[in-house]
Design an enzyme around this catalytic site. Sequence first.
Site, PDB file in Angstrom:
ATOM      1  N   ASP A  88      -9.643 -11.277   7.415  1.00 24.62           N
ATOM      2  CA  ASP A  88      -9.140  -9.906   7.507  1.00 24.62           C
ATOM      3  C   ASP A  88     -10.156  -8.846   7.902  1.00 24.62           C
ATOM      4  O   ASP A  88      -9.820  -7.927   8.636  1.00 24.62           O
ATOM      5  CB  ASP A  88      -8.512  -9.518   6.163  1.00 24.62           C
ATOM      6  N   HIS A 135     -10.826  -4.864  11.838  1.00 27.62           N
ATOM      7  CA  HIS A 135      -9.690  -5.397  11.095  1.00 27.62           C
ATOM      8  C   HIS A 135      -9.231  -6.656  11.818  1.00 27.62           C
ATOM      9  O   HIS A 135      -8.324  -6.621  12.639  1.00 27.62           O
ATOM     10  CB  HIS A 135      -8.570  -4.363  11.033  1.00 27.62           C
ATOM     11  N   SER A 173      -1.265  -6.080   9.291  1.00 26.26           N
ATOM     12  CA  SER A 173      -0.695  -7.001   8.315  1.00 26.26           C
ATOM     13  C   SER A 173       0.603  -7.607   8.833  1.00 26.26           C
ATOM     14  O   SER A 173       1.469  -6.910   9.358  1.00 26.26           O
ATOM     15  CB  SER A 173      -0.421  -6.254   7.008  1.00 26.26           C
ATOM     16  N   LYS A 190      -2.924 -12.961  11.427  1.00 29.93           N
ATOM     17  CA  LYS A 190      -4.371 -13.153  11.407  1.00 29.93           C
ATOM     18  C   LYS A 190      -4.766 -14.353  10.550  1.00 29.93           C
ATOM     19  O   LYS A 190      -5.522 -15.218  10.973  1.00 29.93           O
ATOM     20  CB  LYS A 190      -5.075 -11.904  10.891  1.00 29.93           C
ATOM     21  N   THR A 191      -4.256 -14.365   9.318  1.00 23.45           N
ATOM     22  CA  THR A 191      -4.607 -15.445   8.397  1.00 23.45           C
ATOM     23  C   THR A 191      -4.046 -16.777   8.860  1.00 23.45           C
ATOM     24  O   THR A 191      -4.744 -17.799   8.887  1.00 23.45           O
ATOM     25  CB  THR A 191      -4.094 -15.126   6.982  1.00 23.45           C
ATOM     26  N   ARG A 238       0.836  -1.193   0.000  1.00 25.82           N
ATOM     27  CA  ARG A 238       0.000   0.000   0.000  1.00 25.82           C
ATOM     28  C   ARG A 238       0.878   1.253   0.000  1.00 25.82           C
ATOM     29  O   ARG A 238       1.992   1.256   0.501  1.00 25.82           O
ATOM     30  CB  ARG A 238      -0.916   0.019   1.224  1.00 25.82           C
ATOM     31  N   LYS A 289      -8.564  -2.675   0.328  1.00 23.17           N
ATOM     32  CA  LYS A 289      -8.486  -1.825   1.507  1.00 23.17           C
ATOM     33  C   LYS A 289      -9.323  -0.562   1.359  1.00 23.17           C
ATOM     34  O   LYS A 289      -9.804  -0.006   2.355  1.00 23.17           O
ATOM     35  CB  LYS A 289      -7.027  -1.469   1.794  1.00 23.17           C
TER      36      LYS A 289
END
Length: 526
Positions: A254, A217, A235, A239-240, A56, A198
């Site tokens: 996410d 988030h 990020s 999380k994943t 990003r 996003k």
Amino acid sequence: MSMLHDHLQIENLLKQSNIHRQLTVPQLVETALNRHEGTLTSDGAFRAVTGDYTGRSPKDRFIVDEDSITNEIDWGAVNQPIPPDIFDRLEQKVMAYLAEQPAVFYRKAFAGADSRWRLPVDIINEYAWHQLFAHQLFLRPEEIEGEAALDPFTILSAPGFKADPERDGTRSEAFVIISFEKRTILIGGTAYAGEMKKAIFSIMNYLLPSMDVLPMHCSANADKDGNTALFFGLSGTGKTTLSATDDRMLIGDDEHGWSKDGVFNFEGGCYAKCIGLHPDKEPEIFHAVRFGTVLENVKLKENRTPDYESASLTENTRAAYPLTAVPSAKLPSTAGHPEVILFLTADATGVLPPISRLNRSQAMYHFLSGYTSKLAGTERGVTEPQPVFSPCFGAPFLPRDPSIYAKMLGEKIDQHEAEVYLVNTGWTGGAYGTGSRMDLRFTRAMVRAAINGDLKHTSSITDAAFGLEIPATCPNVPPEVLQPRLMWDNISEYEAAASALADKFHANFTRFKNVTSEILRGGPVL
């Protein structure tokens, strides 16, 4: 320029002969290959390289300062204002640019698994592989039920259109601009596909609080009995990885909303970091890489096998795949109220406990703090971990003041009596460069114990620096791993590092005005 005029222009653009509508996955892959937008890997995935922009570009992201929203946006370095006339001129240029392309790709998609808070999204792309990304990441029309409750937004994505900062009023050649009044997102100058996802997340974060839905988030999963867990984190914090397990159903990796009835996913796919991806450590993600999956910036070996260990293009290598590629996925991706909430942080100083129980004060303090270490590659220019405080573990995507989201979370924790834990997936035994990354096997064991209730009543040790309750024991984890000070070779160095991090917490928290004494009690004791 009116919203009606904009819609008419977009409709005229979509009537042109160069528009390709709702292409299937095989059609998109074939088209992208024919256009030389990427290559197929040995697993059948489509691999694309995004050039200079491999993450990003937050400094190039803007929100149009419009009368209807100007008093509701938390303006600043995250939500940068841009005048409506600059947006109008750029929009005209982007549409003219797209009209001249030999092919443009259109897709109707959705965000929000619960139809009561579902957002239609019209996606117009210059690249076929971006359409493939959108197909895999957003909810697909054929997989949803019920009419969408919200009015649509349109994404106009033209990576090949590069802005002229002096004439166009942008910071650089790249731009991501959201207009809430015109319900349009302009993206140009960057081929990083994550900007689309996003931007829609930011829109949901603006729209839903006024409907008494908390946007989050976080990833989420549930067991066969419906017991739900949330995993907050920026990020690269896990999380994943931690939510995708074969013994629980994955709701999403996410972005979620928490309504009066429970949790629902915003997306129809996963966008997983795959640096260091290994079938033994992250089998769900590894085996999701197949035909139709998009691999971003992954180095390929001579036989086109993905080299997940290589960071030669970026640390921020990514895999985008639909939820249906995960055997344990829960479809539709909705669930009840969470019983356990985990705040994930990748602490590069190596002083935070690998897991600790949070009381209500600590939960609110750490949610507002949102501490982690920004990992290499997640944003343009980040090459090694940097300490960062991101309120609500998602400040880059929060248009409103963080206190609004924090207040909503606190009320929901109280109402549903959720247990809250802070989990350090970062470093132990020393800071980045000296210590080592937390062993994923131990982190999984600690998370499993928290979700199963094994840590709820176990005895604890109070961390001297942060006042956190560290479980004295945890199944399948050596006791010394639970206490950071025991993992350092030099105790005085540990104490100095802990004191320095505590000071950073206190300094950061001065940004929040009018917080209650209860929340302040949740901070470090030093």
